[in-house]
Design a protein around this motif. Structure first.
Motif, PDB file in Angstrom:
ATOM      1  N   ASP A   1       0.831  -1.214   0.000  1.00 42.53           N
ATOM      2  CA  ASP A   1       0.000   0.000   0.000  1.00 42.53           C
ATOM      3  C   ASP A   1       0.863   1.261   0.000  1.00 42.53           C
ATOM      4  O   ASP A   1       0.609   2.197  -0.757  1.00 42.53           O
ATOM      5  CB  ASP A   1      -0.942   0.018   1.201  1.00 42.53           C
ATOM      6  CG  ASP A   1      -2.052  -1.011   1.113  1.00 42.53           C
ATOM      7  OD1 ASP A   1      -2.293  -1.551   0.004  1.00 42.53           O
ATOM      8  OD2 ASP A   1      -2.673  -1.296   2.150  1.00 42.53           O
ATOM      9  N   ALA A   2       1.881   1.302   0.857  1.00 43.80           N
ATOM     10  CA  ALA A   2       2.761   2.473   0.931  1.00 43.80           C
ATOM     11  C   ALA A   2       3.504   2.665  -0.391  1.00 43.80           C
ATOM     12  O   ALA A   2       3.673   3.790  -0.865  1.00 43.80           O
ATOM     13  CB  ALA A   2       3.748   2.322   2.081  1.00 43.80           C
ATOM     14  N   PHE A   3       3.937   1.568  -0.988  1.00 45.05           N
ATOM     15  CA  PHE A   3       4.627   1.609  -2.281  1.00 45.05           C
ATOM     16  C   PHE A   3       3.709   2.200  -3.344  1.00 45.05           C
ATOM     17  O   PHE A   3       4.097   3.114  -4.081  1.00 45.05           O
ATOM     18  CB  PHE A   3       5.058   0.182  -2.649  1.00 45.05           C
ATOM     19  CG  PHE A   3       5.755   0.054  -3.971  1.00 45.05           C
ATOM     20  CD1 PHE A   3       7.064   0.460  -4.122  1.00 45.05           C
ATOM     21  CD2 PHE A   3       5.106  -0.509  -5.052  1.00 45.05           C
ATOM     22  CE1 PHE A   3       7.718   0.314  -5.341  1.00 45.05           C
ATOM     23  CE2 PHE A   3       5.743  -0.665  -6.268  1.00 45.05           C
ATOM     24  CZ  PHE A   3       7.059  -0.249  -6.413  1.00 45.05           C
ATOM     25  N   SER A   4       2.486   1.713  -3.415  1.00 46.15           N
ATOM     26  CA  SER A   4       1.518   2.213  -4.401  1.00 46.15           C
ATOM     27  C   SER A   4       1.243   3.692  -4.199  1.00 46.15           C
ATOM     28  O   SER A   4       1.265   4.480  -5.152  1.00 46.15           O
ATOM     29  CB  SER A   4       0.200   1.430  -4.298  1.00 46.15           C
ATOM     30  OG  SER A   4       0.411   0.072  -4.561  1.00 46.15           O
ATOM     31  N   GLU A   5       0.985   4.084  -2.953  1.00 48.95           N
ATOM     32  CA  GLU A   5       0.711   5.489  -2.643  1.00 48.95           C
ATOM     33  C   GLU A   5       1.912   6.361  -3.003  1.00 48.95           C
ATOM     34  O   GLU A   5       1.751   7.455  -3.556  1.00 48.95           O
ATOM     35  CB  GLU A   5       0.377   5.653  -1.160  1.00 48.95           C
ATOM     36  CG  GLU A   5      -0.938   5.040  -0.752  1.00 48.95           C
ATOM     37  CD  GLU A   5      -1.110   5.001   0.761  1.00 48.95           C
ATOM     38  OE1 GLU A   5      -0.331   5.666   1.495  1.00 48.95           O
ATOM     39  OE2 GLU A   5      -2.032   4.291   1.215  1.00 48.95           O
ATOM     40  N   THR A   6       3.105   5.887  -2.689  1.00 46.88           N
ATOM     41  CA  THR A   6       4.318   6.646  -2.991  1.00 46.88           C
ATOM     42  C   THR A   6       4.471   6.863  -4.487  1.00 46.88           C
ATOM     43  O   THR A   6       4.731   7.983  -4.934  1.00 46.88           O
ATOM     44  CB  THR A   6       5.553   5.929  -2.412  1.00 46.88           C
ATOM     45  OG1 THR A   6       5.480   5.983  -0.989  1.00 46.88           O
ATOM     46  CG2 THR A   6       6.847   6.565  -2.882  1.00 46.88           C
ATOM     47  N   LEU A   7       4.304   5.809  -5.269  1.00 39.84           N
ATOM     48  CA  LEU A   7       4.450   5.953  -6.723  1.00 39.84           C
ATOM     49  C   LEU A   7       3.423   6.929  -7.277  1.00 39.84           C
ATOM     50  O   LEU A   7       3.760   7.807  -8.082  1.00 39.84           O
ATOM     51  CB  LEU A   7       4.320   4.595  -7.412  1.00 39.84           C
ATOM     52  CG  LEU A   7       5.414   3.571  -7.104  1.00 39.84           C
ATOM     53  CD1 LEU A   7       5.177   2.294  -7.909  1.00 39.84           C
ATOM     54  CD2 LEU A   7       6.800   4.133  -7.363  1.00 39.84           C
TER      55      LEU A   7
END
Length: 145
Positions: free
Chosen positions: A88-94
């Motif tokens: 989730d954090a990876f997706s939000e960051t991208l």
């Protein structure tokens, strides 16, 4: 006490995490890759983009402590919920980095009006533009209501 099965299970969980992260990056057309070996993994951001290294502080701001140029790893302490938080954090960051113009994004959407083409606003964000009929060589931003 678990013998080699413990490391095999960790390796499989890390590979599954990396597969999910790679799929999300591909879905978002983000130029970030993840490599792994055993239960270790590394986020790789494009070095030719000057702001791409902001990926790491973005992830830390979302509670995922990862340092630039250092590997992460899966341990027996990580739960399925922890791994979901990483994704989730990876997706939000991208998404946030693409929206801010820190990472490129391939846009497959059709223009909002015929003849519009992608460009950048003065603040660096992408938008749609059409030729200005009153000023040759100049463009007007398309406003989408």
């Amino acid at each position: 006490s678990e013998g080699p099965e413990l490391q095999r299970r960790l390796n499989m969980r890390a590979a599954s995490l990396v597969d999910m992260l790679q799929a999300r990056a591909a879905e978002l057309h983000a130029p970030v890759s993840i490599t792994n070996f055993s239960s270790w993994f590394c986020f790789n951001v494009p070095g030719h983009l000057p702001l791409s290294s902001l990926f790491f502080p973005f992830m830390r701001s979302k509670g995922i402590h990862i340092w630039e140029g250092r590997p992460g790893f899966i341990s027996t302490a990580h739960t399925d919920e922890d791994l979901a938080r990483i994704v989730d954090a990876f997706s939000e960051t991208l998404i946030e980095m693409q929206e801010a113009g820190f990472l490129p994004a391939i846009v497959d959407e059709a223009p909002p009006v015929p003849g519009a083409r992608r460009g950048r606003r003065p603040d660096g964000r992408e938008s749609w533009f059409v030729s200005d009929p009153d000023r040759p060589g100049r463009y007007l931003e398309v406003s989408i209501a």
